[in-house]
Design a protein around this motif. Sequence first.
Motif, PDB file in Angstrom:
ATOM      1  N   GLY A 507       0.769  -1.189   0.109  1.00 15.67           N
ATOM      2  CA  GLY A 507      -0.116   0.099   0.087  1.00 15.67           C
ATOM      3  C   GLY A 507       0.792   1.333  -0.164  1.00 15.67           C
ATOM      4  N   LEU A 508       1.928   1.150  -0.233  1.00 15.29           N
ATOM      5  CA  LEU A 508       2.930   2.578  -0.305  1.00 15.29           C
ATOM      6  C   LEU A 508       2.984   2.881  -1.814  1.00 15.29           C
ATOM      7  CD1 LEU A 508       6.070   1.326   1.896  1.00 15.29           C
ATOM      8  CD2 LEU A 508       4.336   2.851   2.401  1.00 15.29           C
ATOM      9  N   LEU A 509       3.102   4.071  -2.039  1.00 12.85           N
ATOM     10  CA  LEU A 509       2.887   4.719  -3.341  1.00 12.85           C
ATOM     11  C   LEU A 509       4.412   5.395  -3.571  1.00 12.85           C
ATOM     12  CD1 LEU A 509       1.506   6.298  -5.741  1.00 12.85           C
ATOM     13  CD2 LEU A 509       1.354   8.254  -4.168  1.00 12.85           C
ATOM     14  N   TRP A 510       4.861   4.868  -5.110  1.00 16.10           N
ATOM     15  CA  TRP A 510       6.020   5.175  -5.502  1.00 16.10           C
ATOM     16  C   TRP A 510       6.131   5.970  -6.765  1.00 16.10           C
ATOM     17  CZ3 TRP A 510      10.378   3.413  -2.838  1.00 16.10           C
ATOM     18  CH2 TRP A 510      10.307   2.486  -1.886  1.00 16.10           C
ATOM     19  N   ARG A 511       7.060   6.746  -7.096  1.00 17.92           N
ATOM     20  CA  ARG A 511       7.125   7.223  -8.426  1.00 17.92           C
ATOM     21  C   ARG A 511       8.664   7.268  -8.962  1.00 17.92           C
ATOM     22  NH1 ARG A 511       9.729  12.670  -8.136  1.00 17.92           N
ATOM     23  NH2 ARG A 511      11.546  11.170  -8.244  1.00 17.92           N
ATOM     24  N   ALA A 512       8.726   6.907 -10.197  1.00 17.23           N
ATOM     25  CA  ALA A 512      10.180   6.871 -10.917  1.00 17.23           C
ATOM     26  C   ALA A 512       9.960   7.271 -12.339  1.00 17.23           C
ATOM     27  CB  ALA A 512      10.482   5.271 -10.639  1.00 17.23           C
TER      28      ALA A 512
END
Length: 743
Positions: A507-512
């Motif tokens: 449930g963690l939000l990541w961006r790349a």
Amino acid sequence: MPHSQDNSRLSFGLFEVDLSSGELWKAGFRIKLQSQPFKVLTCLLERPGQVVTREELQERLWGKDTVVDFDHSLGTAVNKIREALGDSADNPRFVETLARRGYRFVAPVTRINMPVPAIAEEPVTDFTLIEQTLSPQEVSHSVAGPMETSQAAVTVLEAPVVEVAQARQSIDFLPWIAATFVVVLALFSGYIVGRGHGSSAPPHIVQITHSGHLAPLDKSTENFSAAVTDGPYLYAPMLESGRFGLAAIEIAGGNSIPLQIPSDVPGPTLGDISPDGSHLLVRDHLSPDSEQPLWIVPPIGGSAQRVGSVLAHDATWMPDGVNILYANGNDLYTARINGGAPQKFASLPGRAYWMRWSPGGKLLRFTVIDTLSHTVGIYELSQADHTAKRILTGFSQPSSECCGVWMADGSSYIFQSSHGGSENLWQLAGNNTTSPRQITDGPLQFQSPVASRTGHTIYFQGVDARSEMLRVSASGDLVPESSFLANAVRVDYSRDGNWVAWVDINGLLWRARTNGSERLQLSPDGTFVFMARWSPDGNRLALMAREPGKAWKIYVMPAAGGEFQPLLNEDRNEADPTWLPDGKTLVFGRLNDLLGKESAERGLYLLHVDTRQVEQLPDSAGLFSPRTSPDGRYIAAMTLNQKELRIFDLGQRTWKTLATNSAADPFWAPDSKSVYVHASLDPSQPIERISVPDGTIKVLVRLSDSRAQGAVDFIFGGVTPDGIPLVRSRVFTGNLFSLDLDK
């Protein structure tokens, strides 16, 4: 399992390690582990909870003067260990990596002392043995602390046998020594049977099945399917080739036999078994409608019977075996099996599941799910007073207690609860409702307890799950996605195709960037994100997320990271935000029934981000899961029963139906000329591309034919900038275990 006769055997969770023979066992079965990884594991087990540096491991395993590619060799060894233990580097249960420092074994480790059985073969009858090894002061100290008691008792059993002549000299002390011996053994037995949370002694768990096909309980989708027993058989939900069913499992041998369930119940789940063990209460879980018809099914074959016009989300038998108690909405009702008007039994603070009467039928305990906070708790009420009262308040944060059963003699109540991300079983003895003791301790997720019909044995599931993001190839095969997205569940790409945001399995939000560089965690630990959507300019993200024990809310945050605050102050769930072309307005909806039924009407709403003003989208009642097309012309949405896909023309302000069979998780193609959906109610589980606006449907892949991946279910997770569907597959093993509480 062979046992060595020294102190070289260690245990953790369901695993045992024999350091002298180099063997690893799980629940009684040997696990293959090569020599070098086993040496690394040995180093970590010798110092549980402590950091073992890379330099220490290098010197211990390869020596100072050996020239090897140390980093590669050590990394390979640790990966082999994790593979054998079913562990994960991202969410470690056993081996934790400390960057540039080393590794640490994080699970509790117990040393197993083996001389006890040898003494047991030649019983000690000489009470002078006790006098020499345990003084009255030590007995007193042992009474004050159970751990010290167990150590003292072991010392007694390990002491050498004294000469008969010495025993005769001590005969005058025999009555006192005998009493002491009884006290010590009683305390030791009490410790073994009654050890609580935090004890290092592992429970004696027996694995019954090995197929891994038991279907797990899933609180997030209100799938509270129970398992029940008639004595020789245990009846439980199964997953075979991606399809739900019920099976009878031989407790003695573990063999399973599929049950014949009416075709009206495509996704059967169990409510309860009749007091005489002759009939099952069954309902359908796959339908998106919360309340379903109830069926009475004989497990040994025969015609199924519909229970009148009753609609319920769970049910159990009344103690008389003639009436049933069922849950509809936030109320309980009673009804006769052969018809008659239902009678209201009680009003509850939420939706009830796992209703179980105590032996004698005086007290009912059940699980209640709060559809706003998405937490579960255990309540009870009596036959004399139908007022529900919460028990175990504050035991876990957020509340996670559920799915309890009474032992056959009413001596205790067994339930499951989650602490630190690990689901285990707990026991409330007698009339105790505040201080349970833990009776399992991972590493599997232990759930769905069932009490034997006689004695003090419990049966339960042990579940191990993992997932992987896959892409649909041109040939219709599922192949792994980029490695940095392997743990993703839902994915969204920026309009320019340069950035990707995803929610992982925790449930963690990541961006790349789309090549995996510049990866950044955006959401704070402890906040669970369901999905995220890029703004048209790529500078912001709109999220559906919630804090522990709270409702789903809509958030907006900078794509570069920063403030993370909800937009609205509603006492309701908010879901599925998507941007309009102006980048200033969001469209959002509410939750469908599988995520928690609400009494208020549901529709689609426009939210003006700057002013926080909300207005309902015309003619959107009964719709959810909105998605705006990249060109800003349409909004796609689904009906609450997940059977229709509709599009709203923002220019003409009109709706059109595109699909009328099954549609879930809509995603727009990058060119806005089609919508991808997962037809989840179709048995073949297809991913479809539906042309806009004519509604032509093309099947891209049938997920039910893709079981070679070993997956048991799929989530349609997104579409790449070049129009490739992404699918999150979930692989789990669910097996049946038993535990005799008397041992």
